[in-house]
Scaffold this active site. Structure first.
Site, PDB file in Angstrom:
ATOM      1  N   ILE A   1       0.924  -1.212  -0.089  1.00  0.00           N
ATOM      2  CA  ILE A   1      -0.035   0.098  -0.116  1.00  0.00           C
ATOM      3  C   ILE A   1       0.810   1.159  -0.091  1.00  0.00           C
ATOM      4  O   ILE A   1       2.137   1.006   0.392  1.00  0.00           O
ATOM      5  CB  ILE A   1      -0.932   0.099   1.290  1.00  0.00           C
ATOM      6  CG1 ILE A   1      -0.130  -0.205   2.520  1.00  0.00           C
ATOM      7  CG2 ILE A   1      -1.951  -1.079   0.962  1.00  0.00           C
ATOM      8  CD1 ILE A   1      -1.075  -0.026   3.635  1.00  0.00           C
ATOM      9  N   ASP A   2       0.381   2.242  -0.506  1.00  0.00           N
ATOM     10  CA  ASP A   2       1.059   3.520  -0.759  1.00  0.00           C
ATOM     11  C   ASP A   2       1.915   4.005   0.841  1.00  0.00           C
ATOM     12  O   ASP A   2       1.189   3.559   1.786  1.00  0.00           O
ATOM     13  CB  ASP A   2       0.470   4.686  -1.313  1.00  0.00           C
ATOM     14  CG  ASP A   2      -0.088   4.250  -2.491  1.00  0.00           C
ATOM     15  OD1 ASP A   2       0.524   3.524  -3.477  1.00  0.00           O
ATOM     16  OD2 ASP A   2      -1.153   4.719  -3.023  1.00  0.00           O
TER      17      ASP A   2
END
Length: 309
Positions: free
Chosen positions: A135-136
């Site tokens: 995930i970012d």
């Protein structure tokens, strides 16, 4: 690393050919390298589904020069579950999942190399041991890490067929009028800015996001939504919501800078993850609370809404 295509490999897909050459590299990782232009054919950038021709020259540039120098670091992680096969981590906002250009320290992998060095899958090589998905940096929440190759393969297959259940919580700008929305728009690398993703029919993949409105804050002109991913493309929720003119609060990449909430990066939290356990074959699910900063902003929004009414 170069490969000259012989007769027996003619008509094979490029990604399949390369995955056969190295069992420790997943097709998804190979596709990322192709998208980034680190794998080319006859000097040209191609798609992962490119059909090989006789005497084609495939050039592979996997930048792992600093990989051997990845330093194990004593960084505390919020591990919410662990067994012999998987580790479930509630990632904090601002932390990078794995080393990449410009980020070789302070990542989840640096921490895992300190605490789980000999208990991580090897499929994605030394830069991403155990990392099945990511995930970012500025997205908080649940991710799963594989402790062995068997678990990694089984989890990767579930991601591939979109059977993994993922739900995110996001605060977006504007008032979303519909209670539920399904966004079905293909996402690919932006031709205007290679660091961004975009809605496009060129070199893209199908992307589907299901949105449910949780709360509308009319006095602040923002909406709290749940986003359920049917697919998992890079920046998918951020790109899809921006395409509806409801960019995420704090997202300066796909929206305009807004100092009203004083947050760094998008307000997006990976709240829920559900999948078939790679060994028990039973469905398992994991949930996480919103980070404190997110809850504090929601409390302020609630109070403002009450005062306005």
């Amino acid at each position: 690393m170069n490969y000259k295509i012989e007769k027996e490999d003619v008509s094979k897909r490029l990604d399949i050919f390369l995955s056969e050459k190295s069992e420790k590299i997943t097709r998804s990782y190979i596709k990322n390298l192709i998208d980034e232009g680190k794998i080319i054919v006859n000097g040209d950038k191609v798609k992962s589904g490119y059909k090989l021709k006789l005497n084609d020259l495939v050039s592979v540039d996997i930048v792992e020069k600093q990989a051997e120098n990845i330093v194990p670091e004593d960084i505390p992680l919020n591990i919410v579950f662990e067994d012999d096969d998987i580790i479930i981590i509630n990632k904090e906002k601002g932390m990078v999942v794995h080393p990449a250009n410009g980020n070789y320290t302070g990542t989840i992998v640096n921490s895992l190399m300190n605490s789980h060095k000999d208990n991580l899958s090897s499929i994605n090589g030394v830069i991403r041991p155990g990392i099945v998905h990511r995930i970012d940096k500025d997205t908080s929440g649940i991710i799963v890490v594989a402790k062995n190759d068997n678990a990694h393969k089984k989890l990767s297959e579930q991601f591939k067929v979109h059977s993994i259940e993922r739900k995110y919580i996001a605060l977006v700008k504007g008032i979303v009028k519909e209670d539920t929305i399904t966004i079905d728009k293909p996402i690919g690398r932006s031709t205007k800015d290679r660091k961004k993703m975009a809605i496009t029919d060129k070199n893209s993949r199908n992307a589907v996001t299901h949105i449910t409105v949780l709360k509308r804050f009319y006095s602040s002109n923002v909406t709290l939504v749940e986003a359920r991913l049917e697919t998992g493309r890079t920046h998918q929720i951020r790109v899809h919501m921006a395409s509806l003119h409801h960019p995420l609060v704090g997202d300066e990449v796909y929206g305009k800078k807004d100092s009203k909430f004083k947050v760094n990066g998008q307000m997006l939290h990976a709240k829920y993850l559900g999948f078939i356990h790679p060994t028990t074959n039973k469905f398992v699910e994991f949930d996480s609370e919103l980070p404190e900063y997110f809850k504090e902003i929601l409390t302020k929004l609630e109070n403002k809404e009450k005062a306005a009414n």
